[in-house]
Write a protein that holds these residues in place. Sequence first.
Motif, PDB file in Angstrom:
ATOM      1  N   PRO A 125      34.200  43.856  46.466  1.00 35.66           N
ATOM      2  CA  PRO A 125      34.037  43.045  45.259  1.00 35.66           C
ATOM      3  C   PRO A 125      35.363  42.426  44.820  1.00 35.66           C
ATOM      4  CG  PRO A 125      34.158  45.357  44.672  1.00 35.66           C
ATOM      5  CD  PRO A 125      34.191  45.288  46.179  1.00 35.66           C
ATOM      6  N   PRO A 126      35.309  41.463  43.917  1.00 34.85           N
ATOM      7  CA  PRO A 126      36.540  40.879  43.380  1.00 34.85           C
ATOM      8  C   PRO A 126      37.388  41.925  42.666  1.00 34.85           C
ATOM      9  CG  PRO A 126      34.633  39.531  42.812  1.00 34.85           C
ATOM     10  CD  PRO A 126      34.111  40.818  43.391  1.00 34.85           C
ATOM     11  N   CYS A 127      38.705  41.711  42.685  1.00 40.73           N
ATOM     12  CA  CYS A 127      39.618  42.601  41.961  1.00 40.73           C
ATOM     13  C   CYS A 127      39.427  42.416  40.451  1.00 40.73           C
ATOM     14  CB  CYS A 127      41.066  42.304  42.365  1.00 40.73           C
ATOM     15  SG  CYS A 127      41.716  40.749  41.709  1.00 40.73           S
ATOM     16  N   GLY A 128      40.106  43.230  39.683  1.00 43.28           N
ATOM     17  CA  GLY A 128      39.970  43.173  38.225  1.00 43.28           C
ATOM     18  C   GLY A 128      40.387  41.841  37.629  1.00 43.28           C
ATOM     19  N   ALA A 129      41.495  41.270  38.102  1.00 42.90           N
ATOM     20  CA  ALA A 129      41.953  39.980  37.574  1.00 42.90           C
ATOM     21  C   ALA A 129      40.928  38.882  37.863  1.00 42.90           C
ATOM     22  CB  ALA A 129      43.311  39.616  38.173  1.00 42.90           C
ATOM     23  N   CYS A 130      40.333  38.923  39.051  1.00 49.12           N
ATOM     24  CA  CYS A 130      39.311  37.931  39.394  1.00 49.12           C
ATOM     25  C   CYS A 130      38.052  38.138  38.557  1.00 49.12           C
ATOM     26  CB  CYS A 130      38.984  37.989  40.879  1.00 49.12           C
ATOM     27  SG  CYS A 130      40.309  37.312  41.899  1.00 49.12           S
ATOM     28  N   ARG A 131      37.683  39.382  38.339  1.00 48.64           N
ATOM     29  CA  ARG A 131      36.504  39.660  37.497  1.00 48.64           C
ATOM     30  C   ARG A 131      36.697  39.070  36.116  1.00 48.64           C
ATOM     31  NH1 ARG A 131      34.541  45.777  39.261  1.00 48.64           N
ATOM     32  NH2 ARG A 131      35.154  45.512  41.437  1.00 48.64           N
ATOM     33  N   GLN A 132      37.896  39.235  35.557  1.00 50.80           N
ATOM     34  CA  GLN A 132      38.178  38.691  34.233  1.00 50.80           C
ATOM     35  C   GLN A 132      38.095  37.163  34.243  1.00 50.80           C
ATOM     36  OE1 GLN A 132      38.551  40.317  31.286  1.00 50.80           O
ATOM     37  NE2 GLN A 132      38.657  38.310  30.304  1.00 50.80           N
ATOM     38  N   SER A 133      38.636  36.549  35.275  1.00 53.49           N
ATOM     39  CA  SER A 133      38.591  35.083  35.365  1.00 53.49           C
ATOM     40  C   SER A 133      37.160  34.580  35.531  1.00 53.49           C
ATOM     41  CB  SER A 133      39.448  34.599  36.533  1.00 53.49           C
ATOM     42  OG  SER A 133      40.802  34.876  36.287  1.00 53.49           O
ATOM     43  N   ILE A 134      36.380  35.253  36.364  1.00 54.23           N
ATOM     44  CA  ILE A 134      34.976  34.875  36.548  1.00 54.23           C
ATOM     45  C   ILE A 134      34.238  35.032  35.227  1.00 54.23           C
ATOM     46  CG2 ILE A 134      32.816  35.456  37.726  1.00 54.23           C
ATOM     47  CD1 ILE A 134      34.665  36.425  40.104  1.00 54.23           C
ATOM     48  N   TYR A 135      34.535  36.114  34.504  1.00 51.29           N
ATOM     49  CA  TYR A 135      33.882  36.338  33.210  1.00 51.29           C
ATOM     50  C   TYR A 135      34.165  35.186  32.242  1.00 51.29           C
ATOM     51  CZ  TYR A 135      32.776  37.967  28.593  1.00 51.29           C
ATOM     52  OH  TYR A 135      32.281  38.032  27.324  1.00 51.29           O
ATOM     53  N   GLU A 136      35.380  34.710  32.223  1.00 50.47           N
ATOM     54  CA  GLU A 136      35.743  33.603  31.321  1.00 50.47           C
ATOM     55  C   GLU A 136      34.865  32.380  31.583  1.00 50.47           C
ATOM     56  OE1 GLU A 136      38.389  31.892  28.336  1.00 50.47           O
ATOM     57  OE2 GLU A 136      38.260  33.952  29.032  1.00 50.47           O
ATOM     58  N   TYR A 137      34.668  32.073  32.859  1.00 44.69           N
ATOM     59  CA  TYR A 137      33.825  30.921  33.192  1.00 44.69           C
ATOM     60  C   TYR A 137      32.366  31.204  32.862  1.00 44.69           C
ATOM     61  CZ  TYR A 137      37.498  28.112  35.250  1.00 44.69           C
ATOM     62  OH  TYR A 137      38.606  27.324  35.414  1.00 44.69           O
ATOM     63  N   SER A 143      25.294  39.081  37.597  1.00 44.17           N
ATOM     64  CA  SER A 143      26.283  38.558  36.647  1.00 44.17           C
ATOM     65  C   SER A 143      27.570  39.349  36.844  1.00 44.17           C
ATOM     66  CB  SER A 143      25.772  38.755  35.213  1.00 44.17           C
ATOM     67  OG  SER A 143      26.806  38.608  34.267  1.00 44.17           O
ATOM     68  N   ILE A 144      28.678  38.750  36.524  1.00 41.96           N
ATOM     69  CA  ILE A 144      29.949  39.480  36.593  1.00 41.96           C
ATOM     70  C   ILE A 144      29.934  40.666  35.628  1.00 41.96           C
ATOM     71  CG2 ILE A 144      31.225  38.126  34.881  1.00 41.96           C
ATOM     72  CD1 ILE A 144      32.546  39.500  38.265  1.00 41.96           C
ATOM     73  N   LYS A 145      29.105  40.605  34.606  1.00 41.52           N
ATOM     74  CA  LYS A 145      29.006  41.720  33.656  1.00 41.52           C
ATOM     75  C   LYS A 145      28.505  42.999  34.338  1.00 41.52           C
ATOM     76  CE  LYS A 145      28.270  38.717  29.704  1.00 41.52           C
ATOM     77  NZ  LYS A 145      27.309  38.264  28.700  1.00 41.52           N
ATOM     78  N   ASP A 146      27.839  42.849  35.481  1.00 44.86           N
ATOM     79  CA  ASP A 146      27.414  44.027  36.241  1.00 44.86           C
ATOM     80  C   ASP A 146      28.613  44.741  36.853  1.00 44.86           C
ATOM     81  OD1 ASP A 146      24.703  43.565  35.704  1.00 44.86           O
ATOM     82  OD2 ASP A 146      24.497  42.281  37.470  1.00 44.86           O
ATOM     83  N   LEU A 147      29.700  44.014  37.097  1.00 45.94           N
ATOM     84  CA  LEU A 147      30.910  44.601  37.671  1.00 45.94           C
ATOM     85  C   LEU A 147      31.998  44.812  36.620  1.00 45.94           C
ATOM     86  CD1 LEU A 147      31.198  42.470  40.942  1.00 45.94           C
ATOM     87  CD2 LEU A 147      30.089  44.689  40.627  1.00 45.94           C
ATOM     88  N   GLY A 190      36.901  38.957  25.892  1.00 47.29           N
ATOM     89  CA  GLY A 190      36.763  37.500  25.877  1.00 47.29           C
ATOM     90  C   GLY A 190      37.056  36.924  24.509  1.00 47.29           C
ATOM     91  N   LYS A 191      36.507  35.752  24.267  1.00 49.33           N
ATOM     92  CA  LYS A 191      36.751  35.020  23.021  1.00 49.33           C
ATOM     93  C   LYS A 191      36.414  35.854  21.787  1.00 49.33           C
ATOM     94  CE  LYS A 191      35.779  30.560  25.047  1.00 49.33           C
ATOM     95  NZ  LYS A 191      34.849  29.438  25.109  1.00 49.33           N
ATOM     96  N   ALA A 192      35.280  36.540  21.848  1.00 45.45           N
ATOM     97  CA  ALA A 192      34.836  37.317  20.684  1.00 45.45           C
ATOM     98  C   ALA A 192      35.853  38.395  20.328  1.00 45.45           C
ATOM     99  CB  ALA A 192      33.479  37.941  20.941  1.00 45.45           C
ATOM    100  N   THR A 193      36.463  38.986  21.336  1.00 41.48           N
ATOM    101  CA  THR A 193      37.485  40.011  21.102  1.00 41.48           C
ATOM    102  C   THR A 193      38.683  39.409  20.382  1.00 41.48           C
ATOM    103  OG1 THR A 193      36.791  41.091  23.148  1.00 41.48           O
ATOM    104  CG2 THR A 193      38.895  41.774  22.223  1.00 41.48           C
TER     105      THR A 193
END
Length: 163
Positions: free
Chosen positions: A110-122, A146-150, A156-159
């Motif tokens: 799977p994608p690394c943590g930094a990639c997961r965060q970037s995918i989540y942003e999109y 969804s990336i939320k599964d990983l 994100g923005k809400a935080t």
Amino acid sequence: MKKLEINTVLTVFESIDELPEQVKELMKKAVTARNNAYAPYSKFRVGAVLQLENGEIIIGSNQENAVYPSGLCAERVAIFQAGTQFPGEPIKIMAVSAASDSFNVLTPTPPCGACRQSIYEYEENQKTPIALYFMGETGKVVKADSIKDLLPLTFGKATLNNI
């Protein structure tokens, strides 16, 4: 005190041959992209392919640098390229394949943590999930709806808006 339980459901395909035809073609492109990766240090090659809602295909591979933090993972190469070339165009599917010059990668990677965060942003910006398929060199392919599964506890923005 109370406990928070997080459950994730992923779909596992036994091989690339079990994938829907459209996804199979994307994964084949991810394999080609991983072969074009610039990975002289880690010898770990990753290819990522995106299919946008408008049908466009975006391809990325990891690009290393002797100054390690200056390199970039395949997933972020592809997703940032999509954001640059087709701003606002939703990403429907991401296919990722990993291989090593030093050993056989037989486990879906799977994608690394930094990639997961970037995918989540999109995913958060487009307000629709991105189907994510990932594999090693051969063998099983895992699908997350969804990336939320990983990345179940997202930042994100809400935080940032609550600070």
